[in-house]
Scaffold this active site. Sequence first.
Site, PDB file in Angstrom:
ATOM      1  N   HIS A 154       0.577  -1.107   0.021  1.00  0.00           N
ATOM      2  CA  HIS A 154       0.051  -0.028  -0.090  1.00  0.00           C
ATOM      3  C   HIS A 154       0.839   1.226  -0.132  1.00  0.00           C
ATOM      4  CE1 HIS A 154      -2.755  -3.000   1.915  1.00  0.00           C
ATOM      5  NE2 HIS A 154      -3.698  -2.496   0.928  1.00  0.00           N
ATOM      6  N   SER A 233       9.474   2.848   7.593  1.00  0.00           N
ATOM      7  CA  SER A 233       9.007   1.390   7.971  1.00  0.00           C
ATOM      8  C   SER A 233       8.920   0.917   9.275  1.00  0.00           C
ATOM      9  CB  SER A 233       9.281   0.558   6.801  1.00  0.00           C
ATOM     10  OG  SER A 233       8.455  -0.340   6.517  1.00  0.00           O
ATOM     11  N   ARG A 234       9.845   0.112   9.612  1.00  0.00           N
ATOM     12  CA  ARG A 234      10.106  -0.623  11.033  1.00  0.00           C
ATOM     13  C   ARG A 234      11.652  -0.167  11.423  1.00  0.00           C
ATOM     14  NH1 ARG A 234       5.821   0.425  12.218  1.00  0.00           N
ATOM     15  NH2 ARG A 234       4.019  -1.075  12.695  1.00  0.00           N
ATOM     16  N   ASP A 258      11.902   7.687  10.445  1.00  0.00           N
ATOM     17  CA  ASP A 258      10.792   7.947  11.208  1.00  0.00           C
ATOM     18  C   ASP A 258      10.570   6.778  12.291  1.00  0.00           C
ATOM     19  OD1 ASP A 258       8.266   9.680  11.640  1.00  0.00           O
ATOM     20  OD2 ASP A 258       7.107   7.907  10.909  1.00  0.00           O
ATOM     21  N   GLU A 263      12.639   2.717  19.928  1.00  0.00           N
ATOM     22  CA  GLU A 263      11.787   3.725  19.949  1.00  0.00           C
ATOM     23  C   GLU A 263      10.761   3.674  20.883  1.00  0.00           C
ATOM     24  OE1 GLU A 263      10.091   3.530  15.914  1.00  0.00           O
ATOM     25  OE2 GLU A 263       8.166   3.654  16.669  1.00  0.00           O
ATOM     26  N   HIS A 295       8.221   8.794  14.725  1.00  0.00           N
ATOM     27  CA  HIS A 295       7.032   7.853  13.993  1.00  0.00           C
ATOM     28  C   HIS A 295       5.841   8.656  13.761  1.00  0.00           C
ATOM     29  CE1 HIS A 295       6.235   3.338  13.843  1.00  0.00           C
ATOM     30  NE2 HIS A 295       5.442   3.907  13.370  1.00  0.00           N
TER      31      HIS A 295
END
Length: 331
Positions: A154, A233-234, A258, A263, A295
């Site tokens: 997506h 993403s991760r 991000d 985190e 994030h």
Amino acid sequence: KIFAYSIRKDEEPYLKEWAAAHPEVTVDYTADLLTPETAKQAAGADGVVVYQQLDYTPETLRALADEGITKMSLRNVGVDNIDMATAKELGFEITNVPVYSPNAIAEHAAIQTARILRQTKVLDRKIESGDLRWAPTIGREVRDQTIGVIGTGHIGQVYMQIMEGFGAKVIAYDVFHDPKLEEAGYYVDSLDDIYQQADVISLHVPALKNTIKMINDESIAKMKDDAVLVNVSRGALVDTDAVVRALDSGKLFGFVMDTYENEVGIFNADWRGKEFPDARLKDLIDRPNVLVTPHTAFYTTHAVRNMVVKAFDNNLALVNGETPDTPVKVG
Ligand code: NAD
């Protein structure tokens, strides 16, 4: 009656909008997280709408079930913090919101990619200090870059469209080939092709056994000199120490992050006036060619509205004994 937990100020308008459109449903809510102690607040409700990083422990789920509530709708994607064995034992029905706005995340990745290439952080710092000279802060145009997208789900697909809008050449790698993209000839055969051909590498895959730390010393060594790495993403996809080494050596031109390996408990907290908890992260934040966001890629009005509205829609479907759009496999 539907009761919602941990409703933030920015979610309230969407909750009220949904409630107004569903006068047959009584909607009540709290800012509190769902815990064994707060489960009582939902007494009398047919279902709950939730969103928290805190674990949904066996005790929490039991406390809800004691109130006769076993229909639970998450406003987010992740279900790893739910004790599924207990949920199954108690007969819970659960839904999540797997897709709320791919554009929110893709747009953020695209903006940050362009900012790295045009060195806006360096420019901003120079300008704020009174240095208004051009050199040596020269930009790279996006249209001159080959953008390598890893993961064409997506979010990856929207990122590809935006980068093409800038005029960039886009190549992609995915274990699953989307027929549309396949036909249009985007896919390369291997990750090595991405590492060797791309000027910008953007990660859009989930954290799985074979993707965790996929960006490491070895993969970075295969990249072009002056490559840009983008990870919205991760955190687990990246060996952060390897990235720091590549930034130090000048191999990487810049890094967008991000998400971060460690985190949880650091992002979405106010560290002003307190000792910053992670020296490596602080060093990354201070670097002129690293763009750190906590994030927040998903955090837009559009996404938040969808998270609230879709979760309530799902919960109402559960309460009415209908099939919700996005059920979660319990167990
Ligand atoms: P998606 O499921 O639609 O797409 C993921 C793609 O990765 C799929 O096409 C899949 O085939 C591919 N893939 C899986 N394993 C792979 C592998 N080993 N190699 C190559 N490709 C592989 O997911 P999405 O909604 O596009 O989300 C992508 C990522 O973005 C997820 O990791 C998600 O956690 C992250 N995300 C971040 C934020 C944020 O705020 N920063 C918000 C939402 C999602």
